[in-house]
Design a protein around this motif. Structure first.
Motif, PDB file in Angstrom:
ATOM      1  N   ALA A 141       0.823  -1.217   0.000  1.00 24.14           N
ATOM      2  CA  ALA A 141       0.000   0.000   0.000  1.00 24.14           C
ATOM      3  C   ALA A 141       0.854   1.264   0.000  1.00 24.14           C
ATOM      4  O   ALA A 141       0.499   2.253  -0.656  1.00 24.14           O
ATOM      5  CB  ALA A 141      -0.936  -0.004   1.204  1.00 24.14           C
ATOM      6  N   GLY A 142       1.981   1.256   0.696  1.00 29.72           N
ATOM      7  CA  GLY A 142       2.827   2.437   0.757  1.00 29.72           C
ATOM      8  C   GLY A 142       3.377   2.811  -0.611  1.00 29.72           C
ATOM      9  O   GLY A 142       3.312   3.976  -1.026  1.00 29.72           O
ATOM     10  N   SER A 143       3.901   1.842  -1.332  1.00 22.49           N
ATOM     11  CA  SER A 143       4.450   2.119  -2.652  1.00 22.49           C
ATOM     12  C   SER A 143       3.357   2.501  -3.639  1.00 22.49           C
ATOM     13  O   SER A 143       3.531   3.419  -4.452  1.00 22.49           O
ATOM     14  CB  SER A 143       5.225   0.909  -3.168  1.00 22.49           C
ATOM     15  OG  SER A 143       5.990   1.270  -4.295  1.00 22.49           O
ATOM     16  N   LEU A 144       2.219   1.833  -3.566  1.00 20.88           N
ATOM     17  CA  LEU A 144       1.110   2.186  -4.452  1.00 20.88           C
ATOM     18  C   LEU A 144       0.654   3.619  -4.205  1.00 20.88           C
ATOM     19  O   LEU A 144       0.368   4.369  -5.146  1.00 20.88           O
ATOM     20  CB  LEU A 144      -0.055   1.204  -4.279  1.00 20.88           C
ATOM     21  CG  LEU A 144       0.232  -0.212  -4.793  1.00 20.88           C
ATOM     22  CD1 LEU A 144      -0.859  -1.177  -4.341  1.00 20.88           C
ATOM     23  CD2 LEU A 144       0.377  -0.219  -6.311  1.00 20.88           C
ATOM     24  N   ARG A 145       0.640   4.028  -2.944  1.00 21.48           N
ATOM     25  CA  ARG A 145       0.251   5.405  -2.620  1.00 21.48           C
ATOM     26  C   ARG A 145       1.269   6.404  -3.180  1.00 21.48           C
ATOM     27  O   ARG A 145       0.887   7.440  -3.720  1.00 21.48           O
ATOM     28  CB  ARG A 145       0.101   5.574  -1.115  1.00 21.48           C
ATOM     29  CG  ARG A 145      -0.277   6.986  -0.706  1.00 21.48           C
ATOM     30  CD  ARG A 145      -1.063   7.001   0.598  1.00 21.48           C
ATOM     31  NE  ARG A 145      -1.206   8.327   1.130  1.00 21.48           N
ATOM     32  CZ  ARG A 145      -2.011   9.264   0.648  1.00 21.48           C
ATOM     33  NH1 ARG A 145      -2.754   9.001  -0.408  1.00 21.48           N
ATOM     34  NH2 ARG A 145      -2.084  10.449   1.216  1.00 21.48           N
ATOM     35  N   VAL A 146       2.552   6.120  -3.045  1.00 22.48           N
ATOM     36  CA  VAL A 146       3.596   6.995  -3.598  1.00 22.48           C
ATOM     37  C   VAL A 146       3.375   7.161  -5.099  1.00 22.48           C
ATOM     38  O   VAL A 146       3.388   8.284  -5.627  1.00 22.48           O
ATOM     39  CB  VAL A 146       5.003   6.434  -3.313  1.00 22.48           C
ATOM     40  CG1 VAL A 146       6.060   7.124  -4.158  1.00 22.48           C
ATOM     41  CG2 VAL A 146       5.330   6.547  -1.832  1.00 22.48           C
ATOM     42  N   LEU A 147       3.190   6.057  -5.793  1.00 19.98           N
ATOM     43  CA  LEU A 147       3.009   6.095  -7.241  1.00 19.98           C
ATOM     44  C   LEU A 147       1.755   6.888  -7.622  1.00 19.98           C
ATOM     45  O   LEU A 147       1.789   7.713  -8.538  1.00 19.98           O
ATOM     46  CB  LEU A 147       2.958   4.676  -7.804  1.00 19.98           C
ATOM     47  CG  LEU A 147       4.299   3.939  -7.736  1.00 19.98           C
ATOM     48  CD1 LEU A 147       4.103   2.433  -7.849  1.00 19.98           C
ATOM     49  CD2 LEU A 147       5.255   4.459  -8.805  1.00 19.98           C
ATOM     50  N   GLU A 148       0.676   6.674  -6.918  1.00 17.65           N
ATOM     51  CA  GLU A 148      -0.563   7.403  -7.210  1.00 17.65           C
ATOM     52  C   GLU A 148      -0.403   8.897  -6.935  1.00 17.65           C
ATOM     53  O   GLU A 148      -0.888   9.736  -7.708  1.00 17.65           O
ATOM     54  CB  GLU A 148      -1.727   6.808  -6.420  1.00 17.65           C
ATOM     55  CG  GLU A 148      -2.122   5.433  -6.951  1.00 17.65           C
ATOM     56  CD  GLU A 148      -3.081   4.672  -6.041  1.00 17.65           C
ATOM     57  OE1 GLU A 148      -3.453   5.177  -4.968  1.00 17.65           O
ATOM     58  OE2 GLU A 148      -3.441   3.544  -6.433  1.00 17.65           O
ATOM     59  N   LYS A 149       0.298   9.267  -5.852  1.00 17.98           N
ATOM     60  CA  LYS A 149       0.528  10.688  -5.562  1.00 17.98           C
ATOM     61  C   LYS A 149       1.358  11.356  -6.653  1.00 17.98           C
ATOM     62  O   LYS A 149       1.249  12.558  -6.858  1.00 17.98           O
ATOM     63  CB  LYS A 149       1.211  10.873  -4.201  1.00 17.98           C
ATOM     64  CG  LYS A 149       0.277  10.612  -3.027  1.00 17.98           C
ATOM     65  CD  LYS A 149       0.804  11.159  -1.718  1.00 17.98           C
ATOM     66  CE  LYS A 149       1.999  10.427  -1.222  1.00 17.98           C
ATOM     67  NZ  LYS A 149       2.402  10.825   0.150  1.00 17.98           N
ATOM     68  N   CYS A 150       2.156  10.567  -7.349  1.00 19.59           N
ATOM     69  CA  CYS A 150       2.990  11.104  -8.425  1.00 19.59           C
ATOM     70  C   CYS A 150       2.308  11.013  -9.791  1.00 19.59           C
ATOM     71  O   CYS A 150       2.935  11.295 -10.817  1.00 19.59           O
ATOM     72  CB  CYS A 150       4.334  10.388  -8.439  1.00 19.59           C
ATOM     73  SG  CYS A 150       5.354  10.817  -7.001  1.00 19.59           S
ATOM     74  N   GLY A 151       1.043  10.632  -9.814  1.00 21.26           N
ATOM     75  CA  GLY A 151       0.275  10.649 -11.049  1.00 21.26           C
ATOM     76  C   GLY A 151       0.109   9.328 -11.766  1.00 21.26           C
ATOM     77  O   GLY A 151      -0.557   9.263 -12.798  1.00 21.26           O
ATOM     78  N   PHE A 152       0.676   8.258 -11.259  1.00 25.18           N
ATOM     79  CA  PHE A 152       0.510   6.944 -11.883  1.00 25.18           C
ATOM     80  C   PHE A 152      -0.897   6.422 -11.601  1.00 25.18           C
ATOM     81  O   PHE A 152      -1.449   6.658 -10.525  1.00 25.18           O
ATOM     82  CB  PHE A 152       1.534   5.945 -11.319  1.00 25.18           C
ATOM     83  CG  PHE A 152       2.915   6.122 -11.864  1.00 25.18           C
ATOM     84  CD1 PHE A 152       3.374   5.336 -12.906  1.00 25.18           C
ATOM     85  CD2 PHE A 152       3.764   7.079 -11.320  1.00 25.18           C
ATOM     86  CE1 PHE A 152       4.663   5.489 -13.398  1.00 25.18           C
ATOM     87  CE2 PHE A 152       5.053   7.248 -11.805  1.00 25.18           C
ATOM     88  CZ  PHE A 152       5.502   6.457 -12.850  1.00 25.18           C
ATOM     89  N   ARG A 153      -1.452   5.710 -12.573  1.00 23.44           N
ATOM     90  CA  ARG A 153      -2.773   5.110 -12.435  1.00 23.44           C
ATOM     91  C   ARG A 153      -2.689   3.629 -12.798  1.00 23.44           C
ATOM     92  O   ARG A 153      -1.968   3.245 -13.718  1.00 23.44           O
ATOM     93  CB  ARG A 153      -3.795   5.796 -13.356  1.00 23.44           C
ATOM     94  CG  ARG A 153      -3.999   7.261 -13.050  1.00 23.44           C
ATOM     95  CD  ARG A 153      -4.731   7.444 -11.706  1.00 23.44           C
ATOM     96  NE  ARG A 153      -4.670   8.819 -11.253  1.00 23.44           N
ATOM     97  CZ  ARG A 153      -4.039   9.260 -10.169  1.00 23.44           C
ATOM     98  NH1 ARG A 153      -3.407   8.423  -9.388  1.00 23.44           N
ATOM     99  NH2 ARG A 153      -4.043  10.523  -9.836  1.00 23.44           N
ATOM    100  N   GLU A 154      -3.470   2.831 -12.089  1.00 26.01           N
ATOM    101  CA  GLU A 154      -3.473   1.390 -12.360  1.00 26.01           C
ATOM    102  C   GLU A 154      -3.910   1.122 -13.789  1.00 26.01           C
ATOM    103  O   GLU A 154      -4.917   1.666 -14.246  1.00 26.01           O
ATOM    104  CB  GLU A 154      -4.405   0.680 -11.382  1.00 26.01           C
ATOM    105  CG  GLU A 154      -4.391  -0.810 -11.543  1.00 26.01           C
ATOM    106  CD  GLU A 154      -5.243  -1.559 -10.524  1.00 26.01           C
ATOM    107  OE1 GLU A 154      -5.728  -2.647 -10.892  1.00 26.01           O
ATOM    108  OE2 GLU A 154      -5.420  -1.077  -9.392  1.00 26.01           O
ATOM    109  N   SER A 155      -3.144   0.257 -14.468  1.00 27.79           N
ATOM    110  CA  SER A 155      -3.503  -0.111 -15.836  1.00 27.79           C
ATOM    111  C   SER A 155      -3.762  -1.603 -15.985  1.00 27.79           C
ATOM    112  O   SER A 155      -4.409  -2.025 -16.932  1.00 27.79           O
ATOM    113  CB  SER A 155      -2.423   0.325 -16.827  1.00 27.79           C
ATOM    114  OG  SER A 155      -1.217  -0.367 -16.587  1.00 27.79           O
ATOM    115  N   ALA A 156      -3.240  -2.403 -15.053  1.00 28.86           N
ATOM    116  CA  ALA A 156      -3.439  -3.851 -15.153  1.00 28.86           C
ATOM    117  C   ALA A 156      -3.070  -4.511 -13.830  1.00 28.86           C
ATOM    118  O   ALA A 156      -2.434  -3.903 -12.968  1.00 28.86           O
ATOM    119  CB  ALA A 156      -2.587  -4.434 -16.281  1.00 28.86           C
ATOM    120  N   ARG A 157      -3.495  -5.749 -13.709  1.00 26.51           N
ATOM    121  CA  ARG A 157      -3.092  -6.618 -12.594  1.00 26.51           C
ATOM    122  C   ARG A 157      -2.437  -7.837 -13.217  1.00 26.51           C
ATOM    123  O   ARG A 157      -2.814  -8.276 -14.300  1.00 26.51           O
ATOM    124  CB  ARG A 157      -4.303  -7.048 -11.764  1.00 26.51           C
ATOM    125  CG  ARG A 157      -4.994  -5.895 -11.050  1.00 26.51           C
ATOM    126  CD  ARG A 157      -4.669  -5.924  -9.617  1.00 26.51           C
ATOM    127  NE  ARG A 157      -5.132  -4.705  -8.930  1.00 26.51           N
ATOM    128  CZ  ARG A 157      -5.163  -4.595  -7.639  1.00 26.51           C
ATOM    129  NH1 ARG A 157      -4.794  -5.610  -6.878  1.00 26.51           N
ATOM    130  NH2 ARG A 157      -5.538  -3.481  -7.064  1.00 26.51           N
TER     131      ARG A 157
END
Length: 156
Positions: free
Chosen positions: A119-135
């Motif tokens: 969750a921590g890394s996903l939050r960092v990425l989302e705060k920097c503008g990354f969006r989920e594209s796949a699983r």
């Protein structure tokens, strides 16, 4: 806290090895060297990262080596990666470092991958503008098993 990126120096490698062999960090990052606690595996992993990285930086926090950040891969498929010393988790270091890296590398799209339960890394990425594209699922050497991962994209 002052966060900066600079070129990697050979003297940074012992700090990187220490950071990348912290058991909790290995579990959270999940993906990394096949044998994360072996110096030879670390050296191979690091040489591979040096060889394929467009940008490879040391993250410095108030003058101390706090981690590493890189952009690697082929054009149109480049990925970001970062590893932050656990002592700096939850203090905004990863977010500041990734933002600085993204400023240095304006190319888009850029991709990122993280363990689905990180969750921590996903939050960092989302705060920097990354969006989920796949699983996806992939073998995680840091856990010794296949796990779920999230693939993210930064398009703007």
């Amino acid at each position: 806290m002052k966060i900066a990126l600079r070129a990697v120096q050979d003297s940074d490698l012992p700090a990187f090895f220490r950071q990348m062999t912290d058991p909790e960090a290995v579990r959270m990052a999940a993906f990394g060297p096949e044998n994360p606690y072996d110096r030879d595996s670390f050296a191979v992993h690091w040489r591979r990262l040096e060889d394929c990285s467009e940008v490879l930086r040391t993250v410095v926090a108030d003058g101390a080596v706090a981690g590493s950040a890189a952009v690697y891969g082929t054009a149109g498929e480049r990925e970001v990666t970062y590893w932050i010393d656990r002592a700096y988790w939850g203090r905004g270091v990863a977010t500041a470092a990734l933002r600085a890296l993204l400023t240095e590398v304006p190319e888009r799209p850029l991709y990122a991958r993280a363990a689905a339960d990180n969750a921590g890394s996903l939050r960092v990425l989302e705060k920097c503008g990354f969006r989920e594209s796949a699983r996806a699922r992939g073998y995680a050497g840091g856990r010794g098993e296949e796990i779920a991962e999230v693939v993210l994209i930064l398009e703007e």
